[in-house]
Design a protein around this motif. Structure first.
Motif, PDB file in Angstrom:
ATOM      1  N   UNK A   4      -6.191  -6.480   4.373  1.00  0.00           N
ATOM      2  CA  UNK A   4      -6.401  -6.509   5.826  1.00  0.00           C
ATOM      3  C   UNK A   4      -7.879  -6.368   6.165  1.00  0.00           C
ATOM      4  N   UNK A   5      -8.549  -5.450   5.499  1.00  0.00           N
ATOM      5  CA  UNK A   5      -9.964  -5.200   5.760  1.00  0.00           C
ATOM      6  C   UNK A   5     -10.832  -6.393   5.333  1.00  0.00           C
ATOM      7  N   UNK A   6     -10.564  -6.942   4.146  1.00  0.00           N
ATOM      8  CA  UNK A   6     -11.430  -7.980   3.589  1.00  0.00           C
ATOM      9  C   UNK A   6     -11.089  -9.388   4.069  1.00  0.00           C
ATOM     10  N   UNK A   7      -9.794  -9.659   4.267  1.00  0.00           N
ATOM     11  CA  UNK A   7      -9.372 -11.035   4.524  1.00  0.00           C
ATOM     12  C   UNK A   7      -8.820 -11.259   5.923  1.00  0.00           C
ATOM     13  N   UNK A   8      -8.364 -10.194   6.560  1.00  0.00           N
ATOM     14  CA  UNK A   8      -7.758 -10.323   7.874  1.00  0.00           C
ATOM     15  C   UNK A   8      -6.259 -10.558   7.770  1.00  0.00           C
ATOM     16  N   UNK A   9      -5.577 -10.334   8.869  1.00  0.00           N
ATOM     17  CA  UNK A   9      -4.115 -10.387   8.894  1.00  0.00           C
ATOM     18  C   UNK A   9      -3.551 -11.785   8.703  1.00  0.00           C
ATOM     19  N   UNK A  10      -4.315 -12.819   9.002  1.00  0.00           N
ATOM     20  CA  UNK A  10      -3.766 -14.175   8.930  1.00  0.00           C
ATOM     21  C   UNK A  10      -3.954 -14.845   7.568  1.00  0.00           C
ATOM     22  N   UNK A  11      -4.680 -14.228   6.661  1.00  0.00           N
ATOM     23  CA  UNK A  11      -4.897 -14.837   5.344  1.00  0.00           C
ATOM     24  C   UNK A  11      -3.571 -14.888   4.579  1.00  0.00           C
ATOM     25  N   UNK A  12      -3.322 -15.970   3.853  1.00  0.00           N
ATOM     26  CA  UNK A  12      -2.045 -16.088   3.124  1.00  0.00           C
ATOM     27  C   UNK A  12      -1.770 -14.937   2.152  1.00  0.00           C
ATOM     28  N   UNK A  13      -2.787 -14.462   1.459  1.00  0.00           N
ATOM     29  CA  UNK A  13      -2.563 -13.344   0.533  1.00  0.00           C
ATOM     30  C   UNK A  13      -2.191 -12.081   1.300  1.00  0.00           C
ATOM     31  N   UNK A  14      -2.859 -11.833   2.405  1.00  0.00           N
ATOM     32  CA  UNK A  14      -2.529 -10.659   3.220  1.00  0.00           C
ATOM     33  C   UNK A  14      -1.088 -10.744   3.705  1.00  0.00           C
ATOM     34  N   UNK A  15      -0.677 -11.922   4.141  1.00  0.00           N
ATOM     35  CA  UNK A  15       0.708 -12.085   4.602  1.00  0.00           C
ATOM     36  C   UNK A  15       1.695 -11.845   3.458  1.00  0.00           C
ATOM     37  N   UNK A  16       1.384 -12.316   2.258  1.00  0.00           N
ATOM     38  CA  UNK A  16       2.258 -12.110   1.102  1.00  0.00           C
ATOM     39  C   UNK A  16       2.357 -10.624   0.771  1.00  0.00           C
ATOM     40  N   UNK A  17       1.224  -9.944   0.756  1.00  0.00           N
ATOM     41  CA  UNK A  17       1.192  -8.516   0.439  1.00  0.00           C
ATOM     42  C   UNK A  17       1.924  -7.709   1.516  1.00  0.00           C
ATOM     43  N   UNK A  18       1.708  -8.062   2.765  1.00  0.00           N
ATOM     44  CA  UNK A  18       2.373  -7.369   3.871  1.00  0.00           C
ATOM     45  C   UNK A  18       3.880  -7.548   3.800  1.00  0.00           C
ATOM     46  N   UNK A  19       4.323  -8.740   3.472  1.00  0.00           N
ATOM     47  CA  UNK A  19       5.760  -8.989   3.316  1.00  0.00           C
ATOM     48  C   UNK A  19       6.347  -8.192   2.152  1.00  0.00           C
ATOM     49  N   UNK A  20       5.607  -8.107   1.058  1.00  0.00           N
ATOM     50  CA  UNK A  20       6.074  -7.312  -0.091  1.00  0.00           C
ATOM     51  C   UNK A  20       6.143  -5.837   0.271  1.00  0.00           C
ATOM     52  N   UNK A  21       5.184  -5.358   1.040  1.00  0.00           N
ATOM     53  CA  UNK A  21       5.210  -3.954   1.456  1.00  0.00           C
ATOM     54  C   UNK A  21       6.380  -3.676   2.383  1.00  0.00           C
TER      55      UNK A  21
END
Length: 108
Positions: free
Chosen positions: A88-105
């Motif tokens: 979230x800090x480095x890539x922002x909420x809309x980055x695909x990796x952030x979305x993948x990690x957020x979904x896993x969490x």
């Protein structure tokens, strides 16, 4: 891979190959070796790319996927929470990796 490392040294391509080797080891049923390979690749990626680069964060995500099978849910949950914050800090909420990690969490 050893020829690639001998010729290129610590290079983005060799780090990518090492990351992919870790993923392959995980997929073929050798999670301990996969975790070791990913951990070593991550250490060098943090040195080469920096800790907040997408490639480094992607290796951390793959490391988490293996760790949740080998190190138990508590250790994996802590890894995932830290990774989510860093994405979230480095890539922002809309980055695909952030979305993948957020979904896993959210699924844990």
């Amino acid at each position: 891979m050893s020829d690639q490392e001998r010729i290129l040294g610590l290079h983005s391509r060799t780090l990518s190959t090492r990351h992919q080797l870790g993923r392959l080891l995980a997929e073929t049923g050798d999670p301990e070796r996969a975790l070791q390979a990913l951990s070593e690749a991550l250490r060098d990626q943090e040195q080469f790319h920096g800790p907040a680069r997408p490639r480094t964060l992607a290796t951390r995500y793959d490391q988490f996927l293996v760790a949740r099978r080998t190190q138990g849910p508590q250790a994996a949950a802590a890894m995932l929470a830290a990774l989510k914050d860093d994405c979230l800090r480095a890539l922002g909420a809309s980055h695909p990796l952030t979305r993948t990690v957020t979904a896993a969490a959210a699924a844990t």
